[in-house]
Scaffold this active site. Structure first.
Site, PDB file in Angstrom:
ATOM      1  N   ASP A 142      19.729  38.171  24.948  1.00 27.29           N
ATOM      2  CA  ASP A 142      18.567  37.280  25.730  1.00 27.29           C
ATOM      3  C   ASP A 142      18.254  38.051  26.820  1.00 27.29           C
ATOM      4  O   ASP A 142      19.099  38.575  27.662  1.00 27.29           O
ATOM      5  CB  ASP A 142      19.299  36.212  26.011  1.00 27.29           C
TER       6      ASP A 142
ATOM      7  N   ASP B  49      12.369  35.971  24.064  1.00 25.11           N
ATOM      8  CA  ASP B  49      13.168  37.105  24.693  1.00 25.11           C
ATOM      9  C   ASP B  49      14.489  36.735  23.905  1.00 25.11           C
ATOM     10  O   ASP B  49      15.482  37.507  24.653  1.00 25.11           O
ATOM     11  CB  ASP B  49      13.135  36.932  26.242  1.00 25.11           C
ATOM     12  N   GLU B  50      14.703  35.909  23.019  1.00 21.91           N
ATOM     13  CA  GLU B  50      16.023  35.764  22.719  1.00 21.91           C
ATOM     14  C   GLU B  50      16.303  35.637  21.182  1.00 21.91           C
ATOM     15  O   GLU B  50      15.278  35.214  20.265  1.00 21.91           O
ATOM     16  CB  GLU B  50      16.271  34.408  22.966  1.00 21.91           C
TER      17      GLU B  50
END
Ligand code: TTP
Ligand code: MG
Length: 359
Positions: free
Chosen positions: A10, A105-106
């Site tokens: 993340d 983003d993860e």
């Protein structure tokens, strides 16, 4: 059963990190990305310097400005965030085919069968973090654990720019002290309820039977029971998306006129709509199409860039397609195409809020 190795990655203050990367003069100052305070905007995120002031995602920009008058609020650059997201995703795929992105983003990676880094999840996570820094110019935190639930908690444990590993041997010790608020799916409502029951940590939770927890929390009770013991059997679900959705019907009797075809459209449309509504909202329509199969078994498909097709749009397409042959029609279909797999990143939904209850 083999013990799985899951990595959860993340990025740290993702949008803000990308903006700071591109304007180093912002480094060290409180920075947020979001809407205009004058226009009732809200923040998408902020860097860790801004978080010191109590500022966080989804906070009204005007309120954040009051907490920290020096806060720099930048507008969004979604194209840039998507680009970075793709770069990072490519790095993930170097370690496993089993990559489940959760947002831009993860992602979860199941690296159980990966032979990279001598099969060490910890080394892989270290390498990923290093490569993200070099390639994308931002930091990413990672957690390594035997399941998704623990890996996600682990990636948060040493944020920002951190790595934390939970091995099978230290699960028991780790969860004992773990505050129940950290459990995935425990939002405000559940947290309040747990608090009322005097449950603060997972070891408190462990004193309750699965029956008691189910009585108190419904279906989520079983999850609580498992999570309190560090158990999570959910598999990493790699992205593999359908490219289209359609509803077709072969008629008992051929439709011999255009009117007959148009009369059948509403029924098809309703069936199509109900299937579309059942899909995850992350699917984005790019085109709409109709298909006709004629009595001579030839077929034709006609498509247009309609992203929210109405019945009248399909009727117009059917009329056009019918004119191509003007024979009896034995099958009719209506449907939509979704963004290409390569564009699939566009379709990822961004998280709106961290404390969503699972109940
Ligand atoms: P997060 O990973 O939740 O947050 P973050 O990366 O900014 O910060 P960190 O992980 O270090 O805690 O979300 C990723 C991006 O998604 C974030 O940069 C902006 C966007 N986002 C929103 O637009 N609205 C929100 O409410 C949240 C939580 C995130
Ligand atoms: Mg993040």
């Amino acid at each position: 059963m083999t013990v799985r190795k899951i990595i959860h990655c993340d990025c740290d203050c993702f949008y803000a990190a990308v903006e700071i990367r591109d304007d180093p003069s912002l480094a060290g100052r409180p920075v947020a990305v979001g809407g205009d305070p004058g226009k009732r905007g809200v923040l998408s995120t902020c860097n860790y310097e801004a978080r010191e002031y109590g500022i966080h995602s989804a906070m009204p920009s005007a309120y954040a400005k009051r907490l920290c008058p020096d806060l720099i609020i930048l507008p969004h650059n979604f194209e840039k965030y998507k680009e970075v997201s793709l770069l990072i995703r490519d790095i993930f795929f170097d370690y496993s085919e089993l990559v489940e992105p959760l947002s831009l983003d993860e992602a979860y990676l199941d690296v159980t069968d990966s032979d990279r880094c001598q099969g060490s999840g910890t080394l892989m996570a270290q390498e990923i973090r290093q490569r993200v820094k070099e390639t994308a110019g931002i930091t990413i935190s990672a957690g390594v654990a035997p399941n998704k639930y623990l890996a996600k908690i682990a990636s948060d444990w040493k944020k920002p720019d951190g790595l934390f590993v939970i091995t099978p041997e230290n699960i028991d010790e780790f969860v004992r002290e773990l505050p129940v608020k950290k459990i995935h799916g425990v939002g405000k409502v559940t947290a309040r309820k747990l608090d009322r029951l005097g449950i603060e940590t997972c070891s408190d939770l462990q004193t309750f039977s699965v029956f008691e927890l189910t009585e108190e929390f419904g279906r989520f009770g079983k999850n609580l029971y498992d999570f309190a013991r560090g158990i999570d059997t959910r598999e990493v679900q790699p992205v593999r998306k359908r490219k289209s959705l359609s509803v077709e019907h072969t008629f008992d009797k051929d439709l011999n006129t255009l009117e007959q075809c148009l009369d059948q459209t509403p029924e098809l449309f309703v069936a199509f709509k109900s299937r579309l509504n059942r899909l995850d909202s992350e699917y984005r329509v790019t085109k709409s199409f109709v298909k006709l199969k004629f009595t001579d078994f030839s077929s034709t498909t006609l498509e247009r860039g309609l992203t929210n097709p109405r019945i009248s749009d399909f009727k117009a397409l059917i009329e056009e397609a019918w004119q191509r042959n003007e024979l009896g029609v034995r099958l009719m279909g209506v449907g939509v195409r979704f963004v290409d797999l390569s564009d699939e990143i566009d379709a990822l939904q961004l998280p709106l809020s961290k404390d969503r209850d699972w109940l």
